[in-house]
Design an enzyme around this catalytic site. Structure first.
Site, mmCIF file in Angstrom:
data_model
loop_
_atom_site.group_PDB
_atom_site.id
_atom_site.type_symbol
_atom_site.label_atom_id
_atom_site.label_comp_id
_atom_site.label_asym_id
_atom_site.label_seq_id
_atom_site.Cartn_x
_atom_site.Cartn_y
_atom_site.Cartn_z
ATOM 1 N N TYR A 158 7.301 -23.095 2.892
ATOM 2 C CA TYR A 158 7.091 -22.113 1.807
ATOM 3 C C TYR A 158 7.078 -22.828 0.445
ATOM 4 C CZ TYR A 158 6.977 -17.308 0.045
ATOM 5 O OH TYR A 158 6.601 -16.119 -0.540
ATOM 6 N N LYS A 165 9.132 -17.439 -5.890
ATOM 7 C CA LYS A 165 9.781 -16.162 -5.529
ATOM 8 C C LYS A 165 11.203 -16.099 -6.096
ATOM 9 C CE LYS A 165 6.549 -14.061 -3.044
ATOM 10 N NZ LYS A 165 5.691 -13.042 -3.687
ATOM 11 N N ILE A 194 4.264 -10.865 7.797
ATOM 12 C CA ILE A 194 3.221 -9.925 8.217
ATOM 13 C C ILE A 194 1.890 -10.673 8.138
ATOM 14 C CG2 ILE A 194 2.029 -7.771 7.669
ATOM 15 C CD1 ILE A 194 4.569 -6.708 6.431
ATOM 16 N N THR A 196 -1.370 -11.274 7.066
ATOM 17 C CA THR A 196 -2.330 -10.792 6.054
ATOM 18 C C THR A 196 -3.264 -11.948 5.704
ATOM 19 O OG1 THR A 196 -0.927 -11.465 4.220
ATOM 20 C CG2 THR A 196 -0.604 -9.218 5.032
HETATM 21 P P1 NDP Z 1 -2.957 -10.338 0.538
HETATM 22 O O1 NDP Z 1 -3.720 -11.623 0.663
HETATM 23 O O2 NDP Z 1 -3.476 -9.152 1.231
HETATM 24 O O3 NDP Z 1 -2.716 -10.001 -1.007
HETATM 25 C C1 NDP Z 1 -2.512 -10.983 -1.999
HETATM 26 C C2 NDP Z 1 -3.122 -10.431 -3.258
HETATM 27 O O4 NDP Z 1 -2.873 -11.271 -4.418
HETATM 28 C C3 NDP Z 1 -4.626 -10.330 -3.151
HETATM 29 O O5 NDP Z 1 -5.035 -8.988 -3.286
HETATM 30 C C4 NDP Z 1 -5.109 -11.172 -4.307
HETATM 31 O O6 NDP Z 1 -6.247 -10.635 -4.911
HETATM 32 C C5 NDP Z 1 -3.967 -11.105 -5.269
HETATM 33 N N1 NDP Z 1 -4.135 -12.117 -6.314
HETATM 34 C C6 NDP Z 1 -4.143 -13.465 -6.198
HETATM 35 N N2 NDP Z 1 -4.405 -14.036 -7.382
HETATM 36 C C7 NDP Z 1 -4.556 -13.028 -8.278
HETATM 37 C C8 NDP Z 1 -4.846 -12.963 -9.681
HETATM 38 N N3 NDP Z 1 -5.031 -14.073 -10.428
HETATM 39 N N4 NDP Z 1 -4.923 -11.745 -10.285
HETATM 40 C C9 NDP Z 1 -4.747 -10.615 -9.560
HETATM 41 N N5 NDP Z 1 -4.482 -10.602 -8.236
HETATM 42 C C10 NDP Z 1 -4.395 -11.799 -7.606
HETATM 43 O O7 NDP Z 1 -1.487 -10.715 1.047
HETATM 44 P P2 NDP Z 1 -0.114 -9.921 1.224
HETATM 45 O O8 NDP Z 1 -0.344 -8.481 1.317
HETATM 46 O O9 NDP Z 1 0.584 -10.644 2.303
HETATM 47 O O10 NDP Z 1 0.643 -10.274 -0.156
HETATM 48 C C11 NDP Z 1 1.129 -9.311 -1.070
HETATM 49 C C12 NDP Z 1 2.485 -9.763 -1.599
HETATM 50 O O11 NDP Z 1 3.433 -9.698 -0.536
HETATM 51 C C13 NDP Z 1 2.544 -11.191 -2.149
HETATM 52 O O12 NDP Z 1 3.376 -11.208 -3.292
HETATM 53 C C14 NDP Z 1 3.223 -11.945 -1.023
HETATM 54 O O13 NDP Z 1 3.880 -13.110 -1.474
HETATM 55 C C15 NDP Z 1 4.201 -10.889 -0.544
HETATM 56 N N6 NDP Z 1 4.801 -11.111 0.768
HETATM 57 C C16 NDP Z 1 4.001 -11.260 1.881
HETATM 58 C C17 NDP Z 1 4.566 -11.483 3.129
HETATM 59 C C18 NDP Z 1 3.721 -11.663 4.349
HETATM 60 O O14 NDP Z 1 4.250 -12.089 5.378
HETATM 61 N N7 NDP Z 1 2.455 -11.370 4.339
HETATM 62 C C19 NDP Z 1 6.023 -11.556 3.295
HETATM 63 C C20 NDP Z 1 6.773 -11.332 2.065
HETATM 64 C C21 NDP Z 1 6.164 -11.140 0.869
HETATM 65 P P3 NDP Z 1 -7.698 -11.154 -4.422
HETATM 66 O O15 NDP Z 1 -7.671 -11.065 -2.960
HETATM 67 O O16 NDP Z 1 -8.607 -10.167 -5.056
HETATM 68 O O17 NDP Z 1 -7.813 -12.555 -4.902
HETATM 69 C C1 N5H Z 2 6.908 -19.800 5.444
HETATM 70 C C2 N5H Z 2 5.771 -19.148 5.390
HETATM 71 C C3 N5H Z 2 4.469 -19.765 5.829
HETATM 72 C C4 N5H Z 2 3.976 -20.843 4.871
HETATM 73 C C5 N5H Z 2 3.721 -20.397 3.472
HETATM 74 C C6 N5H Z 2 2.927 -19.363 3.126
HETATM 75 C C7 N5H Z 2 2.836 -18.830 1.766
HETATM 76 C C8 N5H Z 2 2.078 -17.816 1.453
HETATM 77 C C9 N5H Z 2 2.020 -17.173 0.098
HETATM 78 C C10 N5H Z 2 0.801 -17.453 -0.749
HETATM 79 C C11 N5H Z 2 0.625 -16.241 -1.646
HETATM 80 C C12 N5H Z 2 -0.456 -17.702 0.064
HETATM 81 C C13 N5H Z 2 -1.622 -18.249 -0.739
HETATM 82 O O1 N5H Z 2 -1.576 -18.377 -1.962
HETATM 83 C C14 N5H Z 2 -2.847 -18.596 0.060
HETATM 84 C C15 N5H Z 2 -3.941 -19.259 -0.782
HETATM 85 O O2 N5H Z 2 -3.638 -20.613 -1.028
HETATM 86 C C16 N5H Z 2 -5.283 -19.240 -0.024
HETATM 87 N N1 N5H Z 2 -5.736 -17.875 0.277
HETATM 88 C C17 N5H Z 2 -6.530 -17.158 -0.566
HETATM 89 O O3 N5H Z 2 -6.916 -17.603 -1.644
HETATM 90 C C18 N5H Z 2 -6.888 -15.749 -0.142
HETATM 91 C C19 N5H Z 2 -8.404 -15.653 -0.036
HETATM 92 C C20 N5H Z 2 -6.300 -14.771 -1.175
HETATM 93 C C21 N5H Z 2 -6.571 -13.338 -0.822
HETATM 94 O O4 N5H Z 2 -4.885 -14.960 -1.162
HETATM 95 C C22 N5H Z 2 -4.204 -14.857 -2.350
HETATM 96 N N2 N5H Z 2 -2.883 -14.959 -2.227
HETATM 97 O O5 N5H Z 2 -4.772 -14.684 -3.388
HETATM 98 C C23 N5H Z 2 5.711 -17.758 4.806
HETATM 99 C C24 N5H Z 2 5.264 -16.671 5.754
HETATM 100 C C25 N5H Z 2 6.129 -16.647 6.990
HETATM 101 C C26 N5H Z 2 5.377 -15.299 5.024
HETATM 102 C C27 N5H Z 2 4.393 -15.101 3.896
HETATM 103 C C28 N5H Z 2 2.935 -15.187 4.224
HETATM 104 C C29 N5H Z 2 4.884 -14.888 2.664
HETATM 105 C C30 N5H Z 2 4.089 -14.586 1.437
HETATM 106 O O6 N5H Z 2 4.668 -14.699 0.344
HETATM 107 O O7 N5H Z 2 2.935 -14.178 1.530
#
Ligand code: NDP
Ligand code: N5H
Length: 257
Positions: A158, A165, A194, A196
């Site tokens: 992470y 965070k 989750i 995503t």
């Molecule tokens: P998604 O990829 O569905 O959502 C991430 C969102 O961040 C996207 O809609 C993306 O928009 C948006 N984003 C990134 N950069 C920008 C920017 N510059 N301006 C505006 N929006 C931006 O992932 P999740 O639903 O998993 O993530 C939602 C939140 O939940 C995050 O904070 C994540 O860290 C948190 N989380 C997720 C977990 C998981 O396991 N999935 C666990 C715990 C927390 P766009 O796609 O349009 O770039």
């Molecule tokens: C320990 C873990 C697994 C390893 C780390 C994962 C971290 C995820 C968080 C960030 C937000 C992911 C991220 O920024 C991905 C980008 O580099 C590339 N993806 C993209 O650009 C897509 C297209 C867009 C939609 O994504 C974003 N963010 O803009 C953590 C997991 C077990 C839990 C988890 C996944 C946590 C979390 O914070 O989301």
């Protein structure tokens, strides 16, 4: 007590597709009768959030493009929302980003740019958005952000997002302290893993889920719907005495040593 969110308006930031946690929150608030406003970045996601929102019966949602790295974009977005809907009652900030190459390997190698990008998009954006949203919360409100255990404890891979965070968690508490006098509550949901779009391609997600299934008290992963229901609680009057709190929706995994 009235648990319906009818007559209330909520801004949902961060729906990328149907798997997004933000979409789980949107559905829960919609079912409770809320009016929804969505923000997105980039046309690709603009189209997908529009298509999804059209499936919400009886809803005439509004959409605004908002890049949280751009102060002007944030200010413009909330000025437009204010003009179009007037008062808002809450906001769900479901936004995070870090460079993919820094979400694995040695934390020691985190670059200055990568560190600041993660902080900028994943933490500072909450402060900037809260400031822009405050003038629209004329009846008080509830601001919610999404966090992860990796900000409290070290979770493999992470890395830079864990530091972001931790910053977001403190940010949420300082905002809660600052905005309480305006009857605006600020809380976070710490979700378990989750699948995503963000989670795609990072680390070994399958083995992370297997660990949850084996060791979490509930022996299963959580869903977007479960996060959505806790978001509904935080947006409703049921949680009126709760602010500055992190609620773990993670099958209890965080209590296991
Ligand atoms: P998604 O990829 O569905 O959502 C991430 C969102 O961040 C996207 O809609 C993306 O928009 C948006 N984003 C990134 N950069 C920008 C920017 N510059 N301006 C505006 N929006 C931006 O992932 P999740 O639903 O998993 O993530 C939602 C939140 O939940 C995050 O904070 C994540 O860290 C948190 N989380 C997720 C977990 C998981 O396991 N999935 C666990 C715990 C927390 P766009 O796609 O349009 O770039
Ligand atoms: C320990 C873990 C697994 C390893 C780390 C994962 C971290 C995820 C968080 C960030 C937000 C992911 C991220 O920024 C991905 C980008 O580099 C590339 N993806 C993209 O650009 C897509 C297209 C867009 C939609 O994504 C974003 N963010 O803009 C953590 C997991 C077990 C839990 C988890 C996944 C946590 C979390 O914070 O989301």
């Amino acid at each position: 007590m009235n648990l319906s969110l009818e007559g209330r308006t909520y801004v949902i930031m961060g729906v990328a597709n149907k798997r997004s946690i933000a979409w789980g929150i949107a559905r829960a608030l919609h079912e409770a009768g809320a009016r929804l406003v969505f923000t997105y970045v980039g046309e690709r996601f603009g189209n997908s959030v529009r298509e999804l929102a059209e499936t919400l019966e009886g809803q005439e949602p509004l959409f605004y493009e908002c890049d949280v790295t751009d102060d002007e974009s944030i200010i413009q977005t909330f000025e437009s929302i204010g003009k179009d809907v007037g008062t808002i009652h809450g906001l769900a900030h479901c936004i995070a980003f870090a460079n993919r190459e820094e979400l694995k390997g040695e934390f020691l190698n985190t670059s200055r740019d990568g560190f600041l990008t993660a902080q900028n998009i994943s933490s500072y954006s909450l402060t900037a958005v809260a400031r822009a949203a405050k003038p629209l919360m004329t009846e008080g409100g509830s601001i919610l952000t999404m966090t992860y255990l990796g900000g409290e404890k070290v979770v493999q891979n992470y890395n830079v997002m864990g530091v972001a965070k931790a910053s977001l968690d403190a940010n949420m508490r300082y905002l809660a302290s600052n905005l309480g006098k305006d009857n605006i509550r600020v809380n976070a949901i710490s979700a378990g893993p989750i699948r995503t779009l963000s989670a795609k391609g990072v680390g070994d997600f399958n083995s992370i889920l297997t660990e949850i299934e084996e060791r979490a008290p509930l022996r299963r992963a959580v869903t977007q719907e479960e996060v959505g229901d806790t978001a509904y609680y935080l947006m409703s009057d049921l949680s009126r005495g709760v602010t500055g709190e992190i609620i773990h929706v993670d099958s209890g995994f965080n209590i296991i040593g």
